[in-house]
Write a protein that holds these residues in place. Sequence first.
Motif, PDB file in Angstrom:
ATOM      1  N   ILE A   1      25.435  69.010 -63.706  1.00 55.19           N
ATOM      2  CA  ILE A   1      24.339  69.010 -62.741  1.00 55.19           C
ATOM      3  C   ILE A   1      23.969  67.577 -62.373  1.00 55.19           C
ATOM      4  CG2 ILE A   1      22.018  69.834 -62.228  1.00 55.19           C
ATOM      5  CD1 ILE A   1      24.123  72.023 -62.832  1.00 55.19           C
ATOM      6  N   SER A   2      23.966  67.304 -61.071  1.00 53.91           N
ATOM      7  CA  SER A   2      23.606  65.976 -60.597  1.00 53.91           C
ATOM      8  C   SER A   2      22.430  66.060 -59.617  1.00 53.91           C
ATOM      9  CB  SER A   2      24.806  65.279 -59.965  1.00 53.91           C
ATOM     10  OG  SER A   2      24.510  63.904 -59.723  1.00 53.91           O
ATOM     11  N   SER A   3      22.196  64.976 -58.892  1.00 50.06           N
ATOM     12  CA  SER A   3      20.922  64.819 -58.176  1.00 50.06           C
ATOM     13  C   SER A   3      21.097  64.271 -56.767  1.00 50.06           C
ATOM     14  CB  SER A   3      20.027  63.858 -58.984  1.00 50.06           C
ATOM     15  OG  SER A   3      18.911  63.431 -58.243  1.00 50.06           O
ATOM     16  N   ASP A   4      20.143  64.625 -55.909  1.00 47.95           N
ATOM     17  CA  ASP A   4      20.074  64.057 -54.565  1.00 47.95           C
ATOM     18  C   ASP A   4      19.831  62.554 -54.595  1.00 47.95           C
ATOM     19  OD1 ASP A   4      17.521  64.799 -55.663  1.00 47.95           O
ATOM     20  OD2 ASP A   4      16.597  64.391 -53.730  1.00 47.95           O
ATOM     21  N   TYR A   5      19.369  62.034 -55.733  1.00 48.84           N
ATOM     22  CA  TYR A   5      19.060  60.604 -55.835  1.00 48.84           C
ATOM     23  C   TYR A   5      20.300  59.716 -55.852  1.00 48.84           C
ATOM     24  CZ  TYR A   5      14.007  60.971 -56.511  1.00 48.84           C
ATOM     25  OH  TYR A   5      12.657  61.171 -56.330  1.00 48.84           O
ATOM     26  N   VAL A   6      21.489  60.286 -55.852  1.00 46.62           N
ATOM     27  CA  VAL A   6      22.696  59.456 -55.755  1.00 46.62           C
ATOM     28  C   VAL A   6      22.856  58.894 -54.345  1.00 46.62           C
ATOM     29  CG1 VAL A   6      23.854  60.738 -57.584  1.00 46.62           C
ATOM     30  CG2 VAL A   6      24.292  61.350 -55.185  1.00 46.62           C
ATOM     31  N   PHE A   7      22.073  59.406 -53.387  1.00 48.19           N
ATOM     32  CA  PHE A   7      22.155  58.948 -52.007  1.00 48.19           C
ATOM     33  C   PHE A   7      21.005  58.002 -51.678  1.00 48.19           C
ATOM     34  CE2 PHE A   7      24.199  63.213 -51.882  1.00 48.19           C
ATOM     35  CZ  PHE A   7      25.483  62.773 -51.615  1.00 48.19           C
ATOM     36  N   ARG A   8      21.199  57.235 -50.628  1.00 48.82           N
ATOM     37  CA  ARG A   8      20.214  56.236 -50.219  1.00 48.82           C
ATOM     38  C   ARG A   8      18.932  56.888 -49.706  1.00 48.82           C
ATOM     39  NH1 ARG A   8      20.272  50.900 -49.271  1.00 48.82           N
ATOM     40  NH2 ARG A   8      18.812  50.043 -47.742  1.00 48.82           N
ATOM     41  N   GLY A   9      19.081  58.009 -48.998  1.00 41.78           N
ATOM     42  CA  GLY A   9      17.903  58.734 -48.547  1.00 41.78           C
ATOM     43  C   GLY A   9      17.315  58.242 -47.248  1.00 41.78           C
ATOM     44  N   ASP A  10      18.155  57.651 -46.392  1.00 32.97           N
ATOM     45  CA  ASP A  10      17.656  57.198 -45.092  1.00 32.97           C
ATOM     46  C   ASP A  10      18.325  57.940 -43.944  1.00 32.97           C
ATOM     47  OD1 ASP A  10      20.174  56.134 -45.326  1.00 32.97           O
ATOM     48  OD2 ASP A  10      19.603  54.060 -44.886  1.00 32.97           O
ATOM     49  N   SER A  11      18.892  59.105 -44.240  1.00 32.21           N
ATOM     50  CA  SER A  11      19.540  59.916 -43.215  1.00 32.21           C
ATOM     51  C   SER A  11      18.492  60.679 -42.405  1.00 32.21           C
ATOM     52  CB  SER A  11      20.512  60.901 -43.863  1.00 32.21           C
ATOM     53  OG  SER A  11      21.125  61.724 -42.896  1.00 32.21           O
TER      54      SER A  11
ATOM     55  N   PRO B   1      22.699  54.870 -54.223  1.00 32.13           N
ATOM     56  CA  PRO B   1      21.408  55.053 -54.893  1.00 32.13           C
ATOM     57  C   PRO B   1      20.528  53.816 -54.791  1.00 32.13           C
ATOM     58  CG  PRO B   1      23.189  54.785 -56.485  1.00 32.13           C
ATOM     59  CD  PRO B   1      23.834  54.924 -55.147  1.00 32.13           C
ATOM     60  N   ILE B   2      19.217  54.051 -54.797  1.00 34.11           N
ATOM     61  CA  ILE B   2      18.264  52.947 -54.616  1.00 34.11           C
ATOM     62  C   ILE B   2      17.391  52.721 -55.846  1.00 34.11           C
ATOM     63  CG2 ILE B   2      18.202  53.170 -52.103  1.00 34.11           C
ATOM     64  CD1 ILE B   2      15.587  54.751 -52.392  1.00 34.11           C
ATOM     65  N   ASN B   3      17.680  53.410 -56.945  1.00 36.14           N
ATOM     66  CA  ASN B   3      16.936  53.174 -58.180  1.00 36.14           C
ATOM     67  C   ASN B   3      17.857  53.380 -59.379  1.00 36.14           C
ATOM     68  OD1 ASN B   3      16.997  56.016 -58.653  1.00 36.14           O
ATOM     69  ND2 ASN B   3      15.161  56.267 -57.404  1.00 36.14           N
ATOM     70  N   VAL B   4      17.393  53.014 -60.554  1.00 37.52           N
ATOM     71  CA  VAL B   4      18.215  53.083 -61.760  1.00 37.52           C
ATOM     72  C   VAL B   4      18.616  54.518 -62.069  1.00 37.52           C
ATOM     73  CG1 VAL B   4      18.216  52.731 -64.262  1.00 37.52           C
ATOM     74  CG2 VAL B   4      17.312  50.961 -62.750  1.00 37.52           C
ATOM     75  N   TYR B   5      17.676  55.445 -61.927  1.00 37.43           N
ATOM     76  CA  TYR B   5      18.000  56.850 -62.173  1.00 37.43           C
ATOM     77  C   TYR B   5      19.160  57.292 -61.282  1.00 37.43           C
ATOM     78  CZ  TYR B   5      17.671  61.925 -61.782  1.00 37.43           C
ATOM     79  OH  TYR B   5      17.974  63.252 -61.739  1.00 37.43           O
ATOM     80  N   GLY B   6      19.087  56.998 -59.993  1.00 38.30           N
ATOM     81  CA  GLY B   6      20.156  57.369 -59.078  1.00 38.30           C
ATOM     82  C   GLY B   6      21.477  56.709 -59.423  1.00 38.30           C
ATOM     83  N   LEU B   7      21.430  55.441 -59.828  1.00 37.87           N
ATOM     84  CA  LEU B   7      22.644  54.730 -60.222  1.00 37.87           C
ATOM     85  C   LEU B   7      23.284  55.387 -61.443  1.00 37.87           C
ATOM     86  CD1 LEU B   7      21.337  51.088 -59.746  1.00 37.87           C
ATOM     87  CD2 LEU B   7      23.331  52.048 -58.560  1.00 37.87           C
ATOM     88  N   SER B   8      22.464  55.771 -62.406  1.00 36.49           N
ATOM     89  CA  SER B   8      23.004  56.395 -63.618  1.00 36.49           C
ATOM     90  C   SER B   8      23.588  57.774 -63.322  1.00 36.49           C
ATOM     91  CB  SER B   8      21.925  56.496 -64.698  1.00 36.49           C
ATOM     92  OG  SER B   8      20.894  57.405 -64.346  1.00 36.49           O
ATOM     93  N   LYS B   9      22.963  58.527 -62.416  1.00 39.78           N
ATOM     94  CA  LYS B   9      23.504  59.838 -62.042  1.00 39.78           C
ATOM     95  C   LYS B   9      24.801  59.684 -61.243  1.00 39.78           C
ATOM     96  CE  LYS B   9      21.965  63.362 -62.776  1.00 39.78           C
ATOM     97  NZ  LYS B   9      22.197  64.258 -63.941  1.00 39.78           N
ATOM     98  N   SER B  10      24.864  58.666 -60.412  1.00 41.21           N
ATOM     99  CA  SER B  10      26.090  58.387 -59.673  1.00 41.21           C
ATOM    100  C   SER B  10      27.232  58.055 -60.622  1.00 41.21           C
ATOM    101  CB  SER B  10      25.855  57.220 -58.700  1.00 41.21           C
ATOM    102  OG  SER B  10      27.048  56.854 -58.049  1.00 41.21           O
ATOM    103  N   ALA B  11      26.943  57.240 -61.630  1.00 41.99           N
ATOM    104  CA  ALA B  11      27.959  56.900 -62.624  1.00 41.99           C
ATOM    105  C   ALA B  11      28.432  58.150 -63.368  1.00 41.99           C
ATOM    106  CB  ALA B  11      27.397  55.881 -63.613  1.00 41.99           C
ATOM    107  N   GLY B  12      27.505  59.069 -63.647  1.00 42.12           N
ATOM    108  CA  GLY B  12      27.868  60.312 -64.311  1.00 42.12           C
ATOM    109  C   GLY B  12      28.776  61.180 -63.457  1.00 42.12           C
ATOM    110  N   GLU B  13      28.483  61.282 -62.165  1.00 42.41           N
ATOM    111  CA  GLU B  13      29.351  62.046 -61.259  1.00 42.41           C
ATOM    112  C   GLU B  13      30.762  61.477 -61.276  1.00 42.41           C
ATOM    113  OE1 GLU B  13      28.278  62.933 -57.309  1.00 42.41           O
ATOM    114  OE2 GLU B  13      26.213  63.497 -57.764  1.00 42.41           O
TER     115      GLU B  13
END
Length: 289
Positions: free
Chosen positions: A95-105, A117-129
């Motif tokens: 399970i991953s998160s919408d936070y892997v994206f920049r969010g300016d679409s 990603p624009i924060n540490v949480y998003g970066l860590s989830k991106s690395a997990g994916e």
Amino acid sequence: MKTVVIGKSGQLAKAFRILNPDYIFLGRADVNVFCRNSIDSTLKSLNVRNIINSSAYTLVDKAEKEIEQAYALNFLAVRNLAEFAALNKIGLVHISSDYVFRGDSVKPIKAYERHQPINVYGLSKSAGENAVFRYPNERACVIRTSWLYSNMSTNFVTKMLALMKTQQTLKVVEDQVGTPTSVWSLARACNIALCKNLNGKTNFTDAGHCSWYEFALKIREFGIKYNILGNAAEIEPILSNKFNSLAKRPKYSVLDKSEIENKFGVVPRHWKEELEIVIKKLTKEDKEL
């Protein structure tokens, strides 16, 4: 085939426990996901055929300071599980998160769009994916979701209901848009993914979208309708730049679900409909409010 859920104390795991009581649920005391030897010995002894990884570090603001802890659970543990699953030809749903994206679409984000990603949480989830697909496995998939809530544990819905009972006015952000998603919806989607051997990255949320402010208004409406709230607090909109938070949040994180809908027939209900179902559940059980 035995299915193991990693992260047994989370709200998604609690939904699986009710929907799929035959699943095996493992927490920190049962397996050390940071140790490959522990994963090997524990999961092999259980003769596991599928893994659902619902464990995650989800404290978005605290992650800005607890970087090592966020990466440990959202990346290192995922890498270990992915390697074990690939070597043993075991199905893996992560399970991953919408936070892997920049969010300016300005339009729903497709499953294979570039991570920014624009924060540490998003970066860590991106690395997990990325870790999931480091090891070739035809039965491994990432299901990305957003704004997860339930009638169990602590989440936006239960927090809002609790605050609405004690406060006169609540300020809620109105310029961040996404899709609230019930854990019950996500659990059903995960089960379908396992049954149909879903592979690769996909998005799943409930249907529709709203701001956090609109979400809060609807929580208030249903809370009053089902007698959870009496004199509920008034909800006022606030811009995110006026809200004190350590981490940046995506402005728009609505996920495109066309792939999982078209290929696998997973058609979600509207978030308002799912929210009403969850609020109803709160009237029938003990709750932490």
